[in-house]
Enzyme design. Sequence first.
Site, PDB file in Angstrom:
ATOM      1  N   ASN A 206       0.860  -1.193   0.000  1.00  0.00           N
ATOM      2  CA  ASN A 206       0.000   0.000   0.000  1.00  0.00           C
ATOM      3  C   ASN A 206       0.890   1.234   0.000  1.00  0.00           C
ATOM      4  OD1 ASN A 206       0.657   0.631   2.812  1.00  0.00           O
ATOM      5  ND2 ASN A 206      -0.575  -1.185   3.267  1.00  0.00           N
ATOM      6  N   ASP A 275      -4.241  -6.488   4.696  1.00  0.00           N
ATOM      7  CA  ASP A 275      -5.197  -7.382   5.351  1.00  0.00           C
ATOM      8  C   ASP A 275      -5.197  -8.812   4.826  1.00  0.00           C
ATOM      9  OD1 ASP A 275      -6.286  -5.573   7.219  1.00  0.00           O
ATOM     10  OD2 ASP A 275      -7.300  -4.549   5.576  1.00  0.00           O
ATOM     11  N   LYS A 285      10.987 -15.857  -9.514  1.00  0.00           N
ATOM     12  CA  LYS A 285      10.248 -14.843 -10.269  1.00  0.00           C
ATOM     13  C   LYS A 285       9.392 -15.545 -11.327  1.00  0.00           C
ATOM     14  CE  LYS A 285      10.596 -10.875 -13.211  1.00  0.00           C
ATOM     15  NZ  LYS A 285      11.384 -10.178 -14.203  1.00  0.00           N
ATOM     16  N   PHE A 316      -4.935   3.039  14.544  1.00  0.00           N
ATOM     17  CA  PHE A 316      -5.216   4.035  13.505  1.00  0.00           C
ATOM     18  C   PHE A 316      -6.278   3.463  12.583  1.00  0.00           C
ATOM     19  CE2 PHE A 316      -2.218   7.654  13.380  1.00  0.00           C
ATOM     20  CZ  PHE A 316      -1.609   7.404  14.596  1.00  0.00           C
ATOM     21  N   LYS A 330     -14.029  -0.279  15.023  1.00  0.00           N
ATOM     22  CA  LYS A 330     -12.703  -0.915  15.184  1.00  0.00           C
ATOM     23  C   LYS A 330     -12.200  -0.762  16.611  1.00  0.00           C
ATOM     24  CE  LYS A 330     -11.382  -0.483  10.448  1.00  0.00           C
ATOM     25  NZ  LYS A 330     -10.664   0.254   9.431  1.00  0.00           N
ATOM     26  N   LYS A 334     -11.319  -4.146  18.479  1.00  0.00           N
ATOM     27  CA  LYS A 334      -9.901  -4.404  18.786  1.00  0.00           C
ATOM     28  C   LYS A 334      -9.570  -4.085  20.250  1.00  0.00           C
ATOM     29  CE  LYS A 334      -8.810  -3.259  14.015  1.00  0.00           C
ATOM     30  NZ  LYS A 334      -7.764  -3.678  13.088  1.00  0.00           N
TER      31      LYS A 334
END
Length: 396
Positions: A206, A275, A285, A316, A330, A334
């Site tokens: 990301n 995730d 490869k 976060f 969340k 959590k």
Amino acid sequence: MKKVTLGVSGSIAAYRAADIASGLTKLGLDVQVAMTREATKFIAPLTFHDLTHHPVATDMFVPVQGLGADHISLARGADVILISPCTANLIAKLACGICDDIVSATVLATMAPVILAPAMNTVMYENVITQENLTQLRKRGFTIVEPDYAALPCGEVGRGHIADTERILGAVRMILGRGGELQGRHIVVTAGGTQEPIDAVRHIGNRSSGRMGYALTEALRDRGARVMLIAGPTTLLTPFGVEKIEVREALEMRDRVLEEIPSARAIVMTAAVVDFRPESPSSRKVKRGDFPSTISLVPNPDILNEIKGDVIKVGFAAESEDVVQNAAKKLAWKELDLIVANDISRPDSGFGSDTNQVTLIHKGGKIEKLPLLSKWEVAVEITDRIVELFKERLSL
Ligand code: C5P
């Protein structure tokens, strides 16, 4: 206002001391400069006078206007002394207690903590005499900001290049932060994004830059915390005084976090953990023509959710819609003390930007929407909340 005495000795890296003096004043510190005679051959005292708005001490026997009695006032008045650059000659003098110039005399006369940023030719730095002198000084409580391995002005390539300005300033901030509200607290911070391998060269990742988490490690360190940074790949410099474990994949991050947690009192998970991961990554490869049209994925464990026990948990939430509602869910799932929600659909917030507009959602239901701030300012705000959480959780 905290006072720093900046000692400058005669290395070509003396020109960098101007940047350091300027950086120290920008941190809101009162900076008094003392220079050896040789340093004045590389850079004029006037430069420091203009940057610090104080006269510069260059001679032990010439009282400085407004400073009173030279090295003794410089030594007594300082909360911290930074020698940057620090030559092999000055290191040797300090190790032996020689005090025949304004900088070495100030160090010998001080009770304040002393930080040295050595800069010299590689052979001089690696010389066993210099190394033994540094070992002695470390044993006596001096903080050394190790020089970098780089191409040196003398043409050699090796260790001896003065450390990056941010690291030197980081050492000053860390020393001044000792005794802060988080003194003695061991805090784990995760930062950056994870990379989940598809094959030997490709991954799912990301756009996390790691900047928010790195800023947090510095803000926590500046309040006295012992910080362990567990970070995914980034190009950011490790802040001075912060221990770092580098990881790549979510599973690795989970293992490292779980190893650290028993000795930690708080965890701040700024990391953007991917995730899901490819179920069967190839160790070689994969050739373009052999690439499958679909990759099957399996979910990664939720690291924060796996952390149980008496530890402050801050998470976060990067959201693009229903920011507060999703973040609050969340927080509950959590079992967090605090969640920092940011709307990544805003161009000025989230991944890659220098600023963040965040909403803080507390376990008790309190919601604070902060204005658009730099990531550094957000880090300071979150650190303030962590200090408060420690006050509420007396068992920690
Ligand atoms: O559920 P979501 O990934 O949006 O939650 C974000 C928060 O949870 C962040 O603090 C992130 O670091 C943490 N997280 C985690 N383990 C995961 C994914 C996210 O601890 N696998």
